[in-house]
Design a protein around this motif. Structure first.
Motif, PDB file in Angstrom:
ATOM      1  N   LEU A 133     -72.686  16.253  47.488  1.00  0.00           N
ATOM      2  CA  LEU A 133     -73.024  17.621  47.887  1.00  0.00           C
ATOM      3  C   LEU A 133     -74.306  18.081  47.191  1.00  0.00           C
ATOM      4  O   LEU A 133     -75.174  18.703  47.798  1.00  0.00           O
ATOM      5  CB  LEU A 133     -71.880  18.583  47.546  1.00  0.00           C
ATOM      6  CG  LEU A 133     -70.616  18.469  48.404  1.00  0.00           C
ATOM      7  CD1 LEU A 133     -69.529  19.407  47.886  1.00  0.00           C
ATOM      8  CD2 LEU A 133     -70.909  18.788  49.870  1.00  0.00           C
ATOM      9  N   VAL A 134     -74.431  17.741  45.904  1.00  0.00           N
ATOM     10  CA  VAL A 134     -75.599  18.185  45.139  1.00  0.00           C
ATOM     11  C   VAL A 134     -76.850  17.438  45.579  1.00  0.00           C
ATOM     12  O   VAL A 134     -77.892  18.044  45.842  1.00  0.00           O
ATOM     13  CB  VAL A 134     -75.370  17.954  43.618  1.00  0.00           C
ATOM     14  CG1 VAL A 134     -76.665  18.184  42.847  1.00  0.00           C
ATOM     15  CG2 VAL A 134     -74.280  18.871  43.110  1.00  0.00           C
ATOM     16  N   CYS A 161     -67.917  13.018  45.510  1.00  0.00           N
ATOM     17  CA  CYS A 161     -68.151  13.992  46.584  1.00  0.00           C
ATOM     18  C   CYS A 161     -69.022  15.126  46.071  1.00  0.00           C
ATOM     19  O   CYS A 161     -69.940  15.585  46.759  1.00  0.00           O
ATOM     20  CB  CYS A 161     -66.830  14.567  47.093  1.00  0.00           C
ATOM     21  SG  CYS A 161     -65.926  13.407  48.114  1.00  0.00           S
ATOM     22  N   SER A 162     -68.723  15.564  44.876  1.00  0.00           N
ATOM     23  CA  SER A 162     -69.490  16.658  44.292  1.00  0.00           C
ATOM     24  C   SER A 162     -70.946  16.223  44.104  1.00  0.00           C
ATOM     25  O   SER A 162     -71.881  16.977  44.375  1.00  0.00           O
ATOM     26  CB  SER A 162     -68.790  17.055  42.992  1.00  0.00           C
ATOM     27  OG  SER A 162     -69.673  17.621  42.101  1.00  0.00           O
ATOM     28  N   TYR A 213     -65.995  17.213  53.232  1.00  0.00           N
ATOM     29  CA  TYR A 213     -64.946  18.238  53.154  1.00  0.00           C
ATOM     30  C   TYR A 213     -63.561  17.629  53.418  1.00  0.00           C
ATOM     31  O   TYR A 213     -62.614  17.886  52.675  1.00  0.00           O
ATOM     32  CB  TYR A 213     -65.247  19.305  54.214  1.00  0.00           C
ATOM     33  CG  TYR A 213     -65.047  20.715  53.740  1.00  0.00           C
ATOM     34  CD1 TYR A 213     -66.013  21.345  52.973  1.00  0.00           C
ATOM     35  CD2 TYR A 213     -63.897  21.416  54.054  1.00  0.00           C
ATOM     36  CE1 TYR A 213     -65.843  22.641  52.542  1.00  0.00           C
ATOM     37  CE2 TYR A 213     -63.716  22.712  53.623  1.00  0.00           C
ATOM     38  CZ  TYR A 213     -64.690  23.327  52.864  1.00  0.00           C
ATOM     39  OH  TYR A 213     -64.511  24.594  52.425  1.00  0.00           O
ATOM     40  N   GLN A 249     -77.012  17.205  50.016  1.00  0.00           N
ATOM     41  CA  GLN A 249     -76.897  18.439  50.788  1.00  0.00           C
ATOM     42  C   GLN A 249     -76.584  18.174  52.251  1.00  0.00           C
ATOM     43  O   GLN A 249     -77.359  18.523  53.141  1.00  0.00           O
ATOM     44  CB  GLN A 249     -78.178  19.254  50.610  1.00  0.00           C
ATOM     45  CG  GLN A 249     -78.322  19.626  49.135  1.00  0.00           C
ATOM     46  CD  GLN A 249     -79.695  20.076  48.745  1.00  0.00           C
ATOM     47  OE1 GLN A 249     -80.649  19.861  49.460  1.00  0.00           O
ATOM     48  NE2 GLN A 249     -79.787  20.694  47.579  1.00  0.00           N
ATOM     49  N   PRO A 250     -75.459  17.522  52.485  1.00  0.00           N
ATOM     50  CA  PRO A 250     -75.121  17.127  53.852  1.00  0.00           C
ATOM     51  C   PRO A 250     -74.880  18.341  54.753  1.00  0.00           C
ATOM     52  O   PRO A 250     -74.531  19.418  54.268  1.00  0.00           O
ATOM     53  CB  PRO A 250     -73.827  16.338  53.672  1.00  0.00           C
ATOM     54  CG  PRO A 250     -73.233  16.838  52.404  1.00  0.00           C
ATOM     55  CD  PRO A 250     -74.395  17.199  51.526  1.00  0.00           C
ATOM     56  N   THR A 251     -75.072  18.144  56.037  1.00  0.00           N
ATOM     57  CA  THR A 251     -74.808  19.204  57.015  1.00  0.00           C
ATOM     58  C   THR A 251     -73.918  18.639  58.125  1.00  0.00           C
ATOM     59  O   THR A 251     -73.648  17.439  58.169  1.00  0.00           O
ATOM     60  CB  THR A 251     -76.120  19.703  57.648  1.00  0.00           C
ATOM     61  OG1 THR A 251     -76.789  18.577  58.216  1.00  0.00           O
ATOM     62  CG2 THR A 251     -77.013  20.378  56.621  1.00  0.00           C
ATOM     63  N   ALA A 252     -73.472  19.520  58.991  1.00  0.00           N
ATOM     64  CA  ALA A 252     -72.730  19.167  60.215  1.00  0.00           C
ATOM     65  C   ALA A 252     -71.647  18.117  59.949  1.00  0.00           C
ATOM     66  O   ALA A 252     -70.817  18.289  59.059  1.00  0.00           O
ATOM     67  CB  ALA A 252     -73.686  18.725  61.304  1.00  0.00           C
ATOM     68  N   ILE A 255     -62.492  15.566  50.415  1.00  0.00           N
ATOM     69  CA  ILE A 255     -62.037  16.381  49.281  1.00  0.00           C
ATOM     70  C   ILE A 255     -60.593  16.841  49.505  1.00  0.00           C
ATOM     71  O   ILE A 255     -59.748  16.796  48.605  1.00  0.00           O
ATOM     72  CB  ILE A 255     -62.958  17.612  49.081  1.00  0.00           C
ATOM     73  CG1 ILE A 255     -64.356  17.164  48.642  1.00  0.00           C
ATOM     74  CG2 ILE A 255     -62.368  18.583  48.062  1.00  0.00           C
ATOM     75  CD1 ILE A 255     -65.383  18.300  48.619  1.00  0.00           C
ATOM     76  N   LEU A 261     -71.139  16.855  56.358  1.00  0.00           N
ATOM     77  CA  LEU A 261     -70.473  17.827  55.494  1.00  0.00           C
ATOM     78  C   LEU A 261     -68.979  17.856  55.812  1.00  0.00           C
ATOM     79  O   LEU A 261     -68.146  17.913  54.905  1.00  0.00           O
ATOM     80  CB  LEU A 261     -71.083  19.221  55.683  1.00  0.00           C
ATOM     81  CG  LEU A 261     -70.468  20.308  54.803  1.00  0.00           C
ATOM     82  CD1 LEU A 261     -70.692  20.019  53.328  1.00  0.00           C
ATOM     83  CD2 LEU A 261     -71.044  21.678  55.148  1.00  0.00           C
TER      84      LEU A 261
END
Lengths: 244, 244
Positions: A76-77, A72-73, A90, A80-83, A93, A86
């Protein structure tokens, strides 16, 4: 958010990564369900060998959590997911933290089973203990199922089930305390059983947490700490009418 | 990673956001410490009014968690942090979950205090209960302090302290069970006290979790589930020599 939404990425590799994480959460969940089942079986049948296996298997669940967390980390790096994407990362996690702790509770039940197997045996109340365990295992299963199907209404049903479990736990606690008072020699084993049902009650809480992340994932609304009725209203609320 | 590292952003606004989240985690931690203190005070002095205040204050801690969580999610979307910044956001997301659960445990202790205040009073063992509470509150304080100073060695010391707490908890459990067996009329209140010390033992576990996130934040290494000695080796390890 619909399950199909996050499949619409330009990068099919990103799709594959999200799908991979999602399916590994479900696999981790399946293992955790088995842990609850086996720990309870070990407890009810005072099977120390099975209990030791449950304790050992908890290590593997811990490792799975770390690997998913790391992935997951990385997502994210790199992505760079959105909406909705993300929210999915989240929710993952948060969900794996609860699954790992359910695993811990199952391992605790297994340790109590080992302790009980070594003591004067008590078979009283085991039917109710088994029943409580079945209920919380079903909650975990249904919460993961709601996650898999992105079904917010099913998630609300899981949260509602937690009220039933809490009531059953309280009732069983009262029975066990009466039983101890009537025969003081049962204090040792009964305390072990009390810790087992406490662990089961907490598994129910963790399943409810997962259900709340599902609502967040699907509806984009944070429904923690607002109470079951408010949670249900949030889920059933019509989306705002664009014409209004 | 050094604390000063994340101050080196081109965007001073981003710096301010990270600093704001960081300081709010510490503020949330301060409130949680107060909750442990007040819940234990209510328990030891059987003060139902103070206990009710602790229960009510738990709602505010829940709200703080949701707000920080939302802000972290915003930072991920708008700032797309990498490396040390991402680890900071990650550590914050994990830390506030544990702080919220410490708050829940304190609220449970408060509820037991209310229950005990209504029962036949027992002042036995309260000195040891107070001592255990002090120990876990110090662990929470030290874990947050390690977070504030980004001090991985201090974080390891917190994790090590958890072993002492577990031992003390086990010893107190045995005393309470013997006490119940000697006087069956004490079963009701003693079970309440057992749940209180169980809640304290869990607060110690959560403090240890926070300490592990600090090591991850500072060293970039995930030290969960590896045991205290391996954790210490990871923290004390020399960074790799570039000449080698």
């Amino acid at each position: 958010m619909d399950k199909s939404d996050y499949r619409q990425h330009i990068s099919s590799q990103f799709n594959a990564e999200l799908e991979d994480v999602r399916s590994r959460v479900l696999e981790m969940g399946g293992r955790v369900e088995t842990q609850i089942l086996d720990a309870t079986r070990a407890l009810v049948s005072l099977d120390g060998i099975l209990a030791s296996q449950v304790e050992a298997a908890d290590q593997e669940i811990n490792r799975i959590e770390l690997r998913i967390d790391e992935d997951c980390s990385q997502i994210l790096v790199r992505r760079q997911p959105t909406a909705g994407d993300l929210r999915l990362v989240y929710a993952v996690i948060k969900t794996i933290t609860d699954l790992e702790r359910i695993g811990d509770e199952a391992a605790k039940i297994a340790r109590m089973a080992i302790s009980l197997a070594a003591k004067e045996r008590t078979r009283e109340h085991m039917l109710q203990v088994q029943h409580l365990s079945n209920q919380v295992r079903t909650m975990v299963h249904d919460a993961l199922d709601a996650f898999a199907r992105m079904d917010a209404e099913a998630a609300v049903a899981v949260a509602r089930q937690d009220i039933v479990v809490d009531r059953e736990y309280e009732s069983l606690m009262r029975q066990l305390m009466t039983y101890m008072m009537e025969d003081v020699r049962t204090v040792g084993p009964v305390i072990d059983i009390i810790f087992c049902i406490r662990a089961m009650e907490r598994i129910g809480d963790h399943a409810k947490n997962i259900a709340e992340y599902v609502v967040y994932l699907v509806k984009g609304k944070d429904v923690r700490h607002i109470g079951i009725d408010a949670m249900e209203r949030q889920v059933l609320a019509r989306p705002p009418d664009p014409a209004e």
